[in-house]
Design an enzyme around this catalytic site. Structure first.
Site, short mmCIF file in Angstrom:
data_model
loop_
_atom_site.label_atom_id
_atom_site.label_comp_id
_atom_site.label_asym_id
_atom_site.label_seq_id
_atom_site.Cartn_x
_atom_site.Cartn_y
_atom_site.Cartn_z
N ASN A 1 0.83 -1.22 0.00
CA ASN A 1 0.00 0.00 0.00
C ASN A 1 0.86 1.27 0.00
O ASN A 1 0.50 2.26 -0.64
CB ASN A 1 -0.93 0.04 1.22
CG ASN A 1 -2.06 -0.97 1.11
OD1 ASN A 1 -2.36 -1.45 0.03
ND2 ASN A 1 -2.67 -1.29 2.24
N HIS B 1 -4.61 -8.76 6.43
CA HIS B 1 -4.06 -7.42 6.62
C HIS B 1 -5.15 -6.38 6.96
O HIS B 1 -5.11 -5.75 8.03
CB HIS B 1 -3.37 -6.93 5.34
CG HIS B 1 -2.35 -7.86 4.77
ND1 HIS B 1 -1.14 -8.09 5.35
CD2 HIS B 1 -2.37 -8.61 3.63
CE1 HIS B 1 -0.43 -8.92 4.60
NE2 HIS B 1 -1.16 -9.25 3.56
C1 BDR Z 1 -1.96 -4.77 1.51
O1 BDR Z 1 -1.76 -4.82 0.10
C2 BDR Z 1 -2.91 -5.32 -0.53
O2 BDR Z 1 -2.56 -6.28 -1.48
C3 BDR Z 1 -3.81 -5.85 0.56
O3 BDR Z 1 -5.17 -5.64 0.23
C4 BDR Z 1 -3.41 -5.07 1.78
O4 BDR Z 1 -4.13 -3.86 1.87
C5 BDR Z 1 -1.00 -5.73 2.18
O5 BDR Z 1 0.31 -5.39 1.86
CA CA Z 2 -6.09 -3.41 0.52
#
Ligand code: BDR
Ligand code: CA
Length: 313
Positions: A163, A231
């Site tokens: 993110n 996550h």
């Molecule tokens: C984050 O990256 C996205 O792929 C997932 O939804 C989560 O928000 C984890 O690194």
């Molecule tokens: Ca996400």
């Protein structure tokens, strides 16, 4: 009193879990979507399908930024498939979108909701764009619980979590905003994984929603990019049950220029821990701008999540 929240997301298998948890445990006023796990068009489609299969169509959805502030968009098919939500077979969505850009919608909601809590669980482009468009936005948001970053290693690169890596320039704007932040990073989220036993339990629930969740987790758990880590719902859990996550105050900055560390969250924890006791009086870093998650009670999270899931039709 129930927290008024907006989940800003890029569904995404675990984003779906955050929506399901947030809709039952907070006063979820809206969902805003952003580029990230897939294109904005696709993440918005996935958000619409989610509210439809879970009976949450009363929650407005606004589509936001299709690309990061500076760099070109880059998606996460290795973790979520090409659609961003590969796995379950879901009906084409029909629920309408809010006829307003998510950034304008966030700004408007921040004026209407007295104590707004944001739960950003995708790249931080919408939040940064709102802050740039109206610096007063920061003063109207009570707090944010962000899924992003890491105290240890990354997932998209050895240094960077997805993110933050997907829009480091936006993340830097957000960490400098002064809005109280809880940061839930990979160092805790990778400890909460949907095991085969948990997936079987979810599939056994007498609920169509739970069956879709089981399908979603089945696909998600086989992807090399994530191994079924929960996550995003942990950023919701952080707000509703203080026994699940432990936080420490730190000053967080984002690497926006490094050739191999771009998107890394640098969390200054020098004032913490016995190893640094000798330094404690000599090293004075910046005033902490975030509460950073340092420990998680995975069993407690699952207790909460499975209880909530059982309330869905
Ligand atoms: C984050 O990256 C996205 O792929 C997932 O939804 C989560 O928000 C984890 O690194
Ligand atoms: Ca996400």
């Amino acid at each position: 009193m129930t927290l008024a929240t907006i989940i800003d997301c890029d569904p995404g298998h675990d984003d779906v879990m955050a929506i399901l948890l947030g809709a039952r445990t907070t006063d979820l006023r809206a969902i805003t979507t952003v580029h990230g796990n897939a294109s904005l068009e696709q993440t918005t489609r996935n958000a619409r399908q989610t509210v439809e299969f879970a009976g949450l169509t009363h929650i407005p959805i606004a589509a936001g930024m299709a690309a990061p502030l500076v760099q070109a968009p880059s998606y996460a098919p290795e973790a979520h498939g090409v659609t961003g939500l590969d796995g379950p077979t879901l009906a084409p969505p029909t629920v309408p979108l809010v006829p307003q850009h998510a950034v304008d919608y966030l700004l408007a909601q921040s004026r209407q909701i007295a104590d707004l809590t944001l739960v950003p669980v995708g790249p931080l482009t919408n939040i940064a764009a709102a802050l740039k468009q109206d610096p007063g936005f920061a003063g109207r948001v009570k707090q944010m619980s962000i899924m992003g970053g890491s105290l240890t290693f990354g997932n998209r690169t050895p240094a960077a979590e997805f993110n933050i890596w997907a829009d480091p320039d936006a993340a830097q704007v957000v960490f400098r905003s002064g809005i109280p932040i809880k940061l839930v990073g990979l160092n805790v989220t990778l400890q909460v994984v949907a095991s085969p036993t948990i997936r079987a339990h979810i599939r056994s629930l007498p609920s169509t929603t739970a069956r879709h969740v089981a399908d979603i987790l089945e696909f998600y758990s086989t992807q090399p990019g994530n191994s079924g880590a929960m996550h995003d719902p942990l950023a919701v859990a952080a707000l509703i049950d203080p026994s699940i996550l432990t936080f420490e105050p730190m000053y967080v900055t984002v690497e926006t220029h490094g050739s191999i560390t771009r998107g890394m969250t640098l969390c200054d924890g020098r004032h913490l821990g016995p190893d640094f006791r000798a330094l404690r009086h000599r090293v004075r870093g910046e005033t902490p701008n975030a509460e950073v998650a340092v420990a998680v009670d995975a069993a407690r999270f699952w207790e909460l999540f499975l209880d909530v899931l059982a309330t869905y039709p």
